[in-house]
Scaffold this active site. Structure first.
Site, PDB file in Angstrom:
ATOM      1  N   ASP A  75       5.723  -4.635   9.676  1.00  0.00           N
ATOM      2  CA  ASP A  75       6.514  -4.481  10.902  1.00  0.00           C
ATOM      3  C   ASP A  75       7.210  -5.770  11.307  1.00  0.00           C
ATOM      4  OD1 ASP A  75       5.861  -1.790  11.308  1.00  0.00           O
ATOM      5  OD2 ASP A  75       4.039  -2.282  12.425  1.00  0.00           O
ATOM      6  N   ASP A  87       0.072   5.900  17.515  1.00  0.00           N
ATOM      7  CA  ASP A  87      -0.452   5.137  16.384  1.00  0.00           C
ATOM      8  C   ASP A  87      -1.027   3.807  16.847  1.00  0.00           C
ATOM      9  OD1 ASP A  87      -0.499   4.959  13.279  1.00  0.00           O
ATOM     10  OD2 ASP A  87       0.404   3.063  13.863  1.00  0.00           O
ATOM     11  N   HIS A 119       6.811   4.027   9.991  1.00  0.00           N
ATOM     12  CA  HIS A 119       6.247   3.720  11.302  1.00  0.00           C
ATOM     13  C   HIS A 119       7.419   3.374  12.206  1.00  0.00           C
ATOM     14  CE1 HIS A 119       3.670   2.398  14.470  1.00  0.00           C
ATOM     15  NE2 HIS A 119       3.824   1.101  14.263  1.00  0.00           N
ATOM     16  N   GLN A 122      10.463  -6.606   9.213  1.00  0.00           N
ATOM     17  CA  GLN A 122      11.545  -5.636   9.085  1.00  0.00           C
ATOM     18  C   GLN A 122      12.831  -6.061   9.775  1.00  0.00           C
ATOM     19  OE1 GLN A 122      10.293  -1.651  10.132  1.00  0.00           O
ATOM     20  NE2 GLN A 122       8.592  -1.670   8.671  1.00  0.00           N
ATOM     21  N   ARG A 133      12.062  -9.083  -2.362  1.00  0.00           N
ATOM     22  CA  ARG A 133      12.651 -10.412  -2.186  1.00  0.00           C
ATOM     23  C   ARG A 133      12.522 -11.191  -3.489  1.00  0.00           C
ATOM     24  NH1 ARG A 133       8.317 -13.790  -1.924  1.00  0.00           N
ATOM     25  NH2 ARG A 133       6.367 -12.908  -1.133  1.00  0.00           N
ATOM     26  N   SER A 159       0.821  -1.210   0.000  1.00  0.00           N
ATOM     27  CA  SER A 159       0.000   0.000   0.000  1.00  0.00           C
ATOM     28  C   SER A 159       0.858   1.264   0.000  1.00  0.00           C
ATOM     29  CB  SER A 159      -0.931  -0.003   1.216  1.00  0.00           C
ATOM     30  OG  SER A 159      -1.684   1.188   1.272  1.00  0.00           O
ATOM     31  N   GLN A 160       1.742   1.398   0.981  1.00  0.00           N
ATOM     32  CA  GLN A 160       2.597   2.580   1.037  1.00  0.00           C
ATOM     33  C   GLN A 160       3.717   2.513   0.003  1.00  0.00           C
ATOM     34  OE1 GLN A 160       2.406   5.437   2.745  1.00  0.00           O
ATOM     35  NE2 GLN A 160       0.596   4.882   3.919  1.00  0.00           N
ATOM     36  N   GLU A 176     -24.148   3.223   8.313  1.00  0.00           N
ATOM     37  CA  GLU A 176     -24.260   4.650   8.588  1.00  0.00           C
ATOM     38  C   GLU A 176     -23.080   5.213   9.375  1.00  0.00           C
ATOM     39  OE1 GLU A 176     -28.064   6.079   9.838  1.00  0.00           O
ATOM     40  OE2 GLU A 176     -29.156   4.658   8.593  1.00  0.00           O
TER      41      GLU A 176
END
Length: 342
Positions: free
Chosen positions: A84, A192, A109, A87, A49, A28-29, A232
């Site tokens: 995370d 976070d 992060h 890493q 990788r 995503s990032q 909603e």
């Protein structure tokens, strides 16, 4: 004390002119950072990788892809955008042996740095640029000429230029258009995790599920329960997002506002807040981080069980059926899993 905020005018793009940036990961990032950097004129490569299914997507987007270790060795800035839990292993096997002296090791992060799961050498800069939005939003707003606010923090300034380089990076992904807020690795990590666990994900999901179950158990139709406890939520959150709680109150009925003010505190009680403080303490002491790392090291048995239980919840079945009747919800929107490597 209010945070210091930086904008495009405070960043020097020339600091990236002679640097090669490696983006590790194309999720995503990762896809958003890589493409925004490329379109800002930065020399960027993607490190993946061997055998990564994301390679084809990155190359199709016009990006150069190298094995992780080679990408690190070839670069002056290494942005780690891997999960995370991966890493620290990738740092040991591919990053640490190949990272140049004087290079920047960057994160979006702070968990691995703050809790000492990764311990970089003293001769590199360590900083963070954390967009306050998912990757597909970082990408979309950049393409529209805007940007997502970012956080900036420096954990290690070996070159004396870490903050300036970080700001230039943030500018290149669009953050300087919206604002780059100064913080620390500790503050970003702890707030976070707290937000995710207590309000945004954990708290909200449990509130939705329990509200749905309460209505269904009382004999109401699952479809009616879904609309009132899940569908909603977006309408109310959008009002809060756009104008704050006061604007939301102004937009809803007086009946709804009175119910909010008198019944809300009966749901989120002093006991709830006490539990919030306990969760915050678990984050601050590193208890949660140790628990999560251990969960991964042991094959994620609890994580997988929780995911299976959530997928099997009746609200998911009802929701899928109702959303199929409302195609406008997703019309014209790219799914995050299609935009990146996932």
């Amino acid at each position: 004390m209010a945070a210091t905020v930086y904008y495009d005018k405070d960043a020097d793009s020339a600091l990236l002119a002679t640097k090669k940036v490696a983006i590790l990961g194309y999720g995503s990032q990762g896809h958003a950072h890589a493409l925004n950097l490329k379109e800002s004129g930065v020399d960027v490569i993607v490190g993946l990788r061997e055998g990564s299914p994301s390679k084809a997507k990155a190359e199709a987007a016009g990006l150069k892809v190298l094995p992780t270790g080679e990408a690190v060795a070839a670069s002056d800035i290494v942005m780690v955008l891997l999960p995370d839990t991966e890493q620290r292993h990738v740092f040991t096997s591919d990053i640490a042996p190949n990272l140049k002296s004087g290079a920047s090791l960057a994160f979006a992060h702070g968990l691995n740095i703050h809790f000492d799961l990764i311990k970089p050498a003293a001769d590199v800069d360590v900083w963070m640029i954390a967009p306050k939005g998912p990757g597909h939003l970082v990408r979309r707003t950049y393409e529209e000429g805007g940007g997502v606010p970012c956080l900036v923090a420096v954990a290690q300034d070996s070159t004396g230029k870490a903050k300036e380089i970080a700001l230039a990076y943030a500018q290149a992904i669009g953050g300087g258009r919206a604002g780059i807020l100064n913080t620390t690795f500790q503050e970003e990590t702890e707030t976070d995790l707290f937000g995710e666990q207590v309000v945004l994900c954990g708290g909200l999901v449990e509130l939705i599920k329990n509200g749905f179950e309460t209505l269904v158990e009382a004999g109401y139709q699952p479809e009616s329960a879904y609309f009132e406890t899940l569908h909603e939520v977006k309408l109310i959150v959008d009002l809060i997002y756009e104008g704050g709680i006061g604007a939301m109150h102004y937009s809803i009925s007086d009946t709804a506002e009175y119910g909010d003010s008198t019944r809300g505190p009966r749901i989120v009680t002093k006991a709830t807040k006490a539990e919030m403080k306990k969760i915050l303490s678990e984050i601050q002491t590193g208890e949660f981080a140790r628990e999560w790392i251990s969960e991964n090291d042991n094959g994620r048995p609890n994580f997988n069980r929780y995911r299976t239980e959530t997928d099997a919840h009746p609200i998911e079945k009802v929701g899928a059926e109702l959303r199929a009747m409302m195609p406008w919800i997703s019309a014209g929107k790219t799914r995050p899993q299609d935009a990146s490597g996932g």
